[in-house]
Design a protein around this motif. Structure first.
Motif, short mmCIF file in Angstrom:
data_model
loop_
_atom_site.label_atom_id
_atom_site.label_comp_id
_atom_site.label_asym_id
_atom_site.label_seq_id
_atom_site.Cartn_x
_atom_site.Cartn_y
_atom_site.Cartn_z
N ASP B 380 -1.28 -23.49 -7.26
CA ASP B 380 -2.11 -22.30 -7.50
C ASP B 380 -2.01 -21.81 -8.94
OD1 ASP B 380 -3.67 -21.63 -5.28
OD2 ASP B 380 -1.96 -20.78 -4.22
N ASP B 415 -7.79 -19.55 -3.49
CA ASP B 415 -6.68 -18.59 -3.60
C ASP B 415 -6.81 -17.73 -4.85
OD1 ASP B 415 -5.95 -20.33 -1.62
OD2 ASP B 415 -3.94 -20.70 -2.35
N ASN B 416 -7.43 -18.28 -5.87
CA ASN B 416 -7.54 -17.57 -7.15
C ASN B 416 -8.87 -16.83 -7.31
OD1 ASN B 416 -5.02 -18.46 -7.87
ND2 ASN B 416 -5.76 -20.20 -9.04
N GLU B 417 -9.69 -16.87 -6.28
CA GLU B 417 -10.96 -16.14 -6.31
C GLU B 417 -10.71 -14.70 -5.92
OE1 GLU B 417 -14.70 -17.02 -6.24
OE2 GLU B 417 -13.64 -18.11 -7.82
N LYS B 418 -11.11 -13.78 -6.81
CA LYS B 418 -10.81 -12.37 -6.58
C LYS B 418 -11.31 -11.87 -5.23
CE LYS B 418 -11.21 -7.78 -8.38
NZ LYS B 418 -10.95 -6.99 -9.56
N SER B 420 -11.90 -13.59 -2.50
CA SER B 420 -11.51 -14.42 -1.35
C SER B 420 -10.00 -14.41 -1.16
CB SER B 420 -11.97 -15.87 -1.53
OG SER B 420 -13.36 -15.96 -1.53
N ARG B 421 -9.27 -14.70 -2.24
CA ARG B 421 -7.80 -14.77 -2.24
C ARG B 421 -7.27 -15.70 -1.16
NH1 ARG B 421 -5.33 -12.22 -6.58
NH2 ARG B 421 -4.82 -14.41 -6.63
N GLY B 422 -7.99 -16.80 -0.94
CA GLY B 422 -7.58 -17.83 0.02
C GLY B 422 -8.77 -18.34 0.79
#
Lengths: 480, 480
Positions: B380, B415-418, B420-422
């Motif tokens: 990540d 995971d790194n999408e603001k 979505s965070r996963g």
């Protein structure tokens, strides 16, 4: 029209001040509980300018005094302190707060299979009145838990060679195997729900072991019994005047001008010189930021840029327990006259664990019932009257008909508190600690994390909160 | 000064308009993914005025087309559809979107204990090349899982008589017992991480069973194999032009004037006539509100009054999986010439499951590798180049030296999408469904919950998202 214009100009000036030239401090501390206040006091002592930004209209977080009409107080949140909780003990002394022993004279009550038994925990014969085979299972399981916990570094349980194995099962699965006899198992269930406000099925075994390991200090290993015990354990003593005085006096020491109440933080944005922290009605610049909140609530702040995935996903994976306290008040602590210490353990009812919460002088009676985990969830949406009716049934079972007529009540449901949404602590289900554990303590580009969940010892307790605040203050000073 | 005054007056008027007389709609829908858009289209068809409020600058949520320089597209999010996914299939047809079979001609690759084997999945002999005892364990465990799942109501798994038992252990604990042989177990591990982007240790057994039960429809029971299979399973077909067209065409059908992009919702407040919904740069009044978001991100909105504890604590307890897709592009789908279908399963490497993601005409090659759970978490915080270097090693192992030289890449880390965070779905650890499950679907005083996590079938899939949107639209209409 003139008035409108004046208002508009005033609004413009205010918003200009708020948006483009907010107050600047060295360290913004989000959260005015014991963790945040401890960090703030340490940082102020090192000549850092600080601002503690608190969402509630009071300091203390999960520590809360409720004042009674008779002048007494009830602790609706954290209440007890005990041996090896060095930091909370020395802080109480520093702040001029006295302590006294939790009432512990007389017999315990065991409510089991619909039958009430009493037994003494004094002297060498401390076994609860259950059958011998169950007692053996209980003792063997306890010894095994303590032995596993002894190998664990509470600050980094993921480093243990068997960490993945232990983090792959629930504490419940481990108990299914270790304590198949219900008479042994239910005592673990009572203890677990009272400690974590979670059921054994909710908890990772590794997390449970880490929590046990943390129930000690640098020189004394943690044990399960230190979590459950009154005398010599986590329920050993109380703070004169109530535990919230720890927070109130820390705040006074810091100076209320360094604390902003009723200002929930919404947004933390990286700027050239550090961060801009925006709360309802407040904005300020800070070189560094301390987040002194439980992980699930810390997730509700908007961070710009976003935090690393390991931290964000940690905050998605550590839920708060489901927790309430029901305290029935009586003219006298009548159970004492009946030879009871006020402590009951039960396999049924809304309240499965009780303590005598009467004031030091015993001038009136206060019976504390924990409402935890599945029991609290059942009543989260019910009325206080429904809760009282259930609690009083249990209290009558445990302490006799005199318990039927409390003079008043304090009911505190942490699950329904906007700025807690559960209690006493955020716990780890399986799989979390081994993958996301390091993000409990690890700061990120000037943002640091405190809170009892990130403590090196006494995770979930006031002592842990203070330790976490002191750790994070050190971290801030080392990196500034 | 005149200019300042004018600005101030304009600002006052704007803020007056925004704060006291925001636009009013019947239903505000928070989230412009397939769930929110499906709900919006249904509600608009029933003559309700709606506004879809989306945080991102695009519709689609976890469904995302990435355009390639060669004019093609790669689906960085949800990609496949299959039998019993009736709603996504009929929606694609309604929207004029074609579908085509996922490339599935040739042999599968199995990478196991450092050795590469190939095997056919066509015809009656579909067994992977592992030893007979492991095969028996695999088949027995599969049969047992399907048999348990058959008894489960996917919309209400907590009603099963053994729900608490199954919700008290991890899927990993169940597998420890059912598949002690590593050659059987690793295939479950690969399947689990590919489906959930979570490890078996992360998941409640009950949740896993519910997810299996949901892999069907009203007439066809779900099976584990339907989740894992290509032909006849969840990876059966693809959408011509990419799955995001489902969202784009739904949005066009609704009308873009009913969609507000780049407006993350921050605050939802009860007012006399319903709710006031405040986003960055937008405020409106709505009689009812639909939250069409994953539970952990829905928790980051400030609700006033607060939501019931059962719902808030649910959102603390359903974390997103840890999920990425790495797609390597080649001049040709060269593996096809080698008699391979592009599907690999592996017990090592960053990528443990692959698919041929080439376009329908095979005019260029696209090899998709899932990076899931522990593997995603390891990477990540690493660079894309580090990820590519690891992925390419795996692709060379699975498909030979020609895989070493992709012409370009698409790397998507959810995971790194603001917002979505996963991904792909929020899953349930032990203890959650039995205590908090009803709050997945249960609305509260005019606030309704959609999103694939709350679907009656195909939880975690596009089909489930659409079903949840249609369910919630019905609910809104019934209560308005």
């Amino acid at each position: 029209m003139h008035l409108l214009l004046l208002w508009a100009v005033a609004g413009l000036l205010r918003s200009t001040l708020a948006c483009t030239a907010p107050e600047a401090v060295d360290v913004a501390i989000v959260g005015g509980g014991l963790a945040g206040l401890s960090a703030a006091v340490q940082l102020a002592a090192a000549n850092k300018s600080v601002m503690v930004i608190e969402a509630r209209d009071r300091v203390g977080g999960r520590v809360l005094n409720v004042e009674l009409p008779n002048g007494g107080i009830i602790e609706a949140g954290a209440e007890f302190i005990g041996p090896t909780q060095d930091r909370v003990i020395s802080l109480a002394a520093e702040l001029g707060l006295g302590t006294f022993a939790t009432y512990n004279t007389g017999e315990n009550v065991l409510w089991h299979n619909g039958t009430r038994l009493t037994y003494s925990t004094a002297g060498p014969d401390v076994a609860p009145p259950i059958d011998t085979l169950s007692l053996i299972q209980l003792a063997t399981a306890l010894a095994e838990l303590n032995s596993m916990a002894l190998e664990i570094n509470a600050s980094a349980p993921w480093t243990h060679p068997r960490a993945v194995e232990w983090d792959s099962m629930t504490f419940g699965s481990w108990l299914d195997n270790a304590t198949p006899l219900q008479s042994a198992r239910f005592l673990f269930d009572v203890a677990t729900t009272s400690i974590f406000a979670a059921e054994p099925r909710d908890l990772s075994l590794l997390y449970t072991l880490a929590y046990i390991a943390a129930a000690g200090n640098e020189t004394t290993p943690g044990t399960f019994e230190r979590l459950t015990a009154t005398a010599g354990g986590a329920q050993d003593r109380r703070v004169t005047g109530g535990t919230q005085l720890l927070a109130v006096r820390l705040a006074e020491r810091l100076g209320m001008e360094h604390i902003s109440l009723s200002t929930p933080v919404r947004h933390i944005k990286r700027i050239d010189e550090g961060y801009k922290v925006t709360a309802d009605g407040l904005a300020l610049r800070a070189k560094q930021v301390v987040i002194a909140m439980s992980p699930p609530l810390a997730a509700r702040i908007d961070y710009e840029p976003i935090l690393p995935a390991i931290r964000d996903q940690l905050t998605q994976r550590l839920p708060m327990g489901s927790m309430g306290k029901a305290v029935a008040l009586y003219d006298t602590p009548f159970w004492r006259d009946d030879g009871l210490n006020g402590q009951a353990a039960s396999d049924t009812g809304i309240v499965r664990s009780t303590f005598d919460s009467s004031p030091e002088d015993g001038s009136y009676g206060a019976m504390l019932g924990f409402i935890a985990a599945d029991q609290m969830r059942k009543f989260d949406a019910k009325s206080e009257d429904e809760i009282k009716a259930e609690v009083v049934k249990d209290f009558v079972n445990y302490f006799g008909p005199k318990a039927a007529s409390p003079t008043s009540w304090v009911i505190q449901r942490w699950d329904n508190e906007k700025f807690s949404r559960g209690g006493p602590v955020a716990f780890a289900p399986p799989g979390v600690l081994t993958q996301h554990g390091p993000a409990l303590q690890q700061g990120f580009e000037g943002i640091h994390f405190a809170g009892t969940e990130s403590a090196p010892y006494w995770i979930g307790y006031m002592d842990g909160a203070i330790r976490s605040g002191e750790r994070v203050a050190k971290e801030v000073l080392e990196t500034s």
